[in-house]
Scaffold this active site. Structure first.
Site, short mmCIF file in Angstrom:
data_model
loop_
_atom_site.label_atom_id
_atom_site.label_comp_id
_atom_site.label_asym_id
_atom_site.label_seq_id
_atom_site.Cartn_x
_atom_site.Cartn_y
_atom_site.Cartn_z
N ASP A 89 118.45 37.98 62.79
CA ASP A 89 119.15 39.14 63.33
C ASP A 89 120.55 39.39 62.76
OD1 ASP A 89 116.94 39.04 64.96
OD2 ASP A 89 118.01 38.80 66.83
N GLU A 135 111.99 43.99 65.70
CA GLU A 135 112.01 44.61 67.02
C GLU A 135 112.95 45.81 66.99
OE1 GLU A 135 112.17 42.63 71.36
OE2 GLU A 135 114.09 42.59 70.30
N GLU A 163 118.98 48.89 65.49
CA GLU A 163 120.15 48.09 65.15
C GLU A 163 120.22 47.83 63.65
OE1 GLU A 163 121.56 45.58 68.98
OE2 GLU A 163 119.55 45.08 68.27
#
Length: 768
Positions: free
Chosen positions: A465, A542, A546
């Site tokens: 991430d 996911e 972002e």
């Protein structure tokens, strides 16, 4: 009223519901700041100093005591699984990362690898090969998948390797090596209908998992069908395949290729390219600001093993062939993203219109500026403006929330509030960008990555991430740079910000610090969240939104600092992902979700398909909203087709049987992309009583919905000759918005004839 849920309750790579874990974890799994152009003082290769200064800030080259680094499932440190001749920093967050990052102590080979149209699985005897061409619905219909099915193994006679290592890689290709009873190297990649193998000390061997139907057998070429899927085996022209049971060997040969064919009749289309081996892959992009066009060229490097043919075939995903400037053949494959179509050649080019990236929306004339100021003060003067978030994700979201209020305060003439917010944001950023404090960054030289501490959601131990987390830091820095360019200078705080950008999206293939495009998979057109990809379902993404947020933040930071190369990188990342997000997460246009999948969105895209579920036990609002937040001016792509945006909002309300109660602000903001007046009405009814999402504020939500209520919906039929613009339409009245990040006046022309002149730093609007 539903309880407000945390943004993420569980780490992304730890199983959430047990059913999800069973689906994605494989059985084997369960058992230019390098020394060439570095910021002043940055020399991580030296390894002698614990703190490496970078301008006004710096990072540590020794991991802070007690903090995790890249680790396996048991918490033991892991090193990249690479060959002795591997060059450069180790990539993570790839579709093939389980080859290089051993997450599970019992599996030294890797998990399933999805390089559509193929799927692969490495094991001791070589590389298992399949072509998933039929979807399954699993988990009570919550997930669709094209699962790996073993049809054959590409190997070498007597091969029994203790592990698989990575020997080389490109932007979407990888070369893996097995050593044990001989040596095998295979090269595979997204969009490649061929898989290539080289052997040493052992003969080529291809073993089918069941008796194949052989329909062509002529010396160096075998055509066979297994399980209804068609393959061709190509040995050197002076070699010959010999069969023993279900295995074919080519004695004396040292290389071969395997092609998956759409049908047996396509053998002749593939045969000319059988010995043209792919050795590398690279995307090159060019942004024409004046024409509002991004041109991307996807290029393979090939080497003829015999003869002179250096061409090949490439299978394009829907977002690619829809924008391709090259002719398509009649060849096609099934994939989890929809039909892949084939071009003849070792390169193809796509052309995308770019629709502008703004640092914020203008404030509507009809907005209540007194209320907006009061709502800003609630954030500015809160007893804890950062709301307790103290890791790279939650602190990042808080930075993003506060930074978004700066231009709003500026737009209503609230200078004191603007400057107070800037000081808050600067202070927290500087704390993070300075080594040795409670919050800091560390450069891990083994993995070539910046790790922030405290971390969360596996950002350090699994290299998860980074684009999601660091995008908030870059966004906040871009806002500061807009008002204080000196702060963002390379020899001030900008050097550290650039290292975070490069960690995620390094462009230099020769960088000694970071792998190229870590968090962006250029062929897939989006990023992958997991650093290690240790799942039977491949890697996953996911929160596509972002990833988009990082792209926009990069472009805006580049613009605010006068760095066009960095700005263009952000435009490339944003425009490319915009062509995939609504298509693959929301089935925009149809053709992605298979028949029988009764959901309008997926919360996660996987290598093998898509899943409505997310990484925590969230409700429907979160399943939809995880791919909307954070809402910023760069989120307008979600409204490029207002009818589709309206259908998505209606779909959510149909599931809920009413209005969203969780993340209400995020969903009002999304609704405003198709119906601003309705979104504003809902805000007005509930603004005093609802709880904002952790990265949102009432002031920003109010500005967003009130502006779109006046301006209307996004109009993509009009472009401008600047990277920073948007056009809206409200019943035929157009509103033009543009931003000048430069230090001199700027004339902006729109494609419909409208124009405006902007002073340095100005966000301007006009109507017609």
């Amino acid at each position: 009223m539903a309880r407000i849920r945390d943004r993420r309750r569980l780490p992304r790579v730890r199983p959430a519901p047990a059913a999800l874990a069973a689906l994605v974890i494989g059985a084997a799994g369960l058992a230019a700041a390098a020394t060439d152009g570095a910021p002043a003082g940055a020399d991580p290769a030296a390894g002698s100093a614990a703190v490496v200064p970078v301008g006004s800030g710096g990072y540590t080259d020794e991991r802070p005591a007690g903090e995790p680094g890249p680790s396996d499932q048991n918490g033991a440190p892991v090193a990249p699984k690479v060959t002795d001749d591997f060059e450069g920093p180790a990539p993570t967050n790839e579709w093939w990362s389980s080859l290089i990052f051993q997450r599970y102590p019992g599996n030294p080979y890797g998990e399933n690898l999805y390089a559509h149209p193929f799927s692969f699985r490495p094991h001791a005897g070589g590389l298992e090969v399949g072509y998933p061409d039929e979807p399954n619905l699993v988990a009570d219909g919550l997930k669709y998948e094209y699962p790996h099915t073993a049809d054959l193994t590409m190997g070498a006679s007597g091969l029994d390797a203790p592990r698989t290592e990575v020997a080389d890689h490109g932007d979407w290709t990888v070369t893996a090596q097995w050593e044990g009873g001989g040596t095998l190297r295979t090269t595979i990649g997204q969009g490649l209908p061929f898989a290539y193998a080289e052997t040493e000390g052992a003969d080529p061997e291809v073993s089918f998992t069941s008796a194949p139907e052989v329909w062509h057998e002529e010396g160096d070429v075998v055509g066979a069908t297994v399980g209804g899927r068609h393959y061709a085996l190509f040995a050197p022209s002076d070699a010959q395949w010999t069969r023993s049971g279900n295995a074919f060997t080519a004695p004396g040969a040292s290389y071969y290729s395997v092609a998956v064919l759409p049908g047996p009749g396509d053998l002749d289309a593939f045969a000319p390219y059988a010995h043209s081996f792919v050795t590398g892959s690279r995307v090159e992009y060019a942004y024409d600001e004046a024409a509002a066009e991004l041109t991307s060229t996807y290029r393979l490097t090939t080497e003829p093993k015999e003869g002179t043919e250096d061409g090949t075939l490439m299978a394009l995903y829907p977002h690619q062939w829809d924008a391709a400037a090259d002719p398509l053949t009649d060849l096609a494959y099934a994939s989890p993203r929809g039909e892949m179509r084939v071009v003849d050649g070792a390169r193809f080019t796509t052309e995308l219109s770019t629709h502008g990236l703004l640092p914020g929306l203008p404030t509507a004339d009809g907005a209540d500026e007194g209320r907006m100021r009061a709502l800003i003060d609630e954030e500015l003067h809160h007893e804890d403006p950062f709301r307790g978030g103290d890791d790279t994700y939650w602190n990042g979201k808080a930075l993003g929330r506060l930074a978004q209020l700066v231009p709003i305060a500026d737009s209503i003439g609230y200078t004191e509030g603007r400057d107070g917010l800037l000081e808050l944001v600067k202070g927290r950023l500087e704390g993070w960008l300075t080594a040795g404090g409670a919050r800091q960054f560390h450069y891990d030289s083994a993995w070539g990555t910046m790790l922030g501490y405290p971390d969360s959601f596996g950002a350090a131990d699994q290299v998860n991430d980074h684009d999601f987390h660091y995008g908030y830091f870059v966004q906040a820095a871009a806002v500061v740079a807009r008002y204080d360019r000196d702060w963002a200078a390379e020899d001030a705080w900008g050097g550290m910000v650039r290292l975070l950008i490069r960690d995620v999206a390094e462009t230099d293939p020769e960088s000694d610090l970071f792998p190229r495009l870590r968090s962006f998979s250029p062929y897939a057109g989006h990023g992958w969240a997991s650093g290690h990809a240790g799942f039977a379902a491949g890697n996953n993404q996911e929160s596509s939104s972002e990833g988009m947020h990082f792209a926009a933040a990069t472009a805006l930071f580049g613009a605010a600092t006068g760095d066009r190369e960095l700005r263009d990188l952000g435009v490339f990342l944003h425009a490319t992902q915009a062509s995939t997000v609504t298509r693959y997460w929301q089935d925009h246009g149809g053709g992605t979700f298979p028949e029988g999948f009764e959901h309008d969105v997926v919360g996660m895209v996987w290598g093998d398909g898509g899943d409505y579920r997310i990484w925590w036990d969230g409700g429907d609002e979160e399943h939809y909203g995880i791919n909307y937040l954070p809402i910023t001016a760069s989120s307008l792509y979600l409204g490029h087709d207002p009818e589709h945006a309206a259908a998505m909002h209606a779909s959510l309300e149909d599931r809920l049987g009413g209005e969203p109660q969780v993340w209400r602000d995020v969903h009002w903001e999304h609704q405003a992309l198709s119906d601003g007046p309705a979104a504003l009405a809902r805000f007005e009814e509930q603004w005093a009583s609802y709880e904002p999402e952790a990265g949102e504020s009432k002031a920003h939500t109010y500005q967003w919905v009130s502006t779109l209520a006046e301006a209307g919906t996004v109009d993509t039929s009009v472009t401008a000759d600047t990277a920073h613009y948007a056009v809206f339409d409200n019943g035929g009245t157009k509103t033009y918005v543009a931003y000048n990040p430069g230090t001199a006046p700027l004339d902006v022309s729109f494609s419909d004839g409208a124009s405006m002149t902007l002073e340095a730093g100005e966000l301007g609007t006009a109507s017609s």
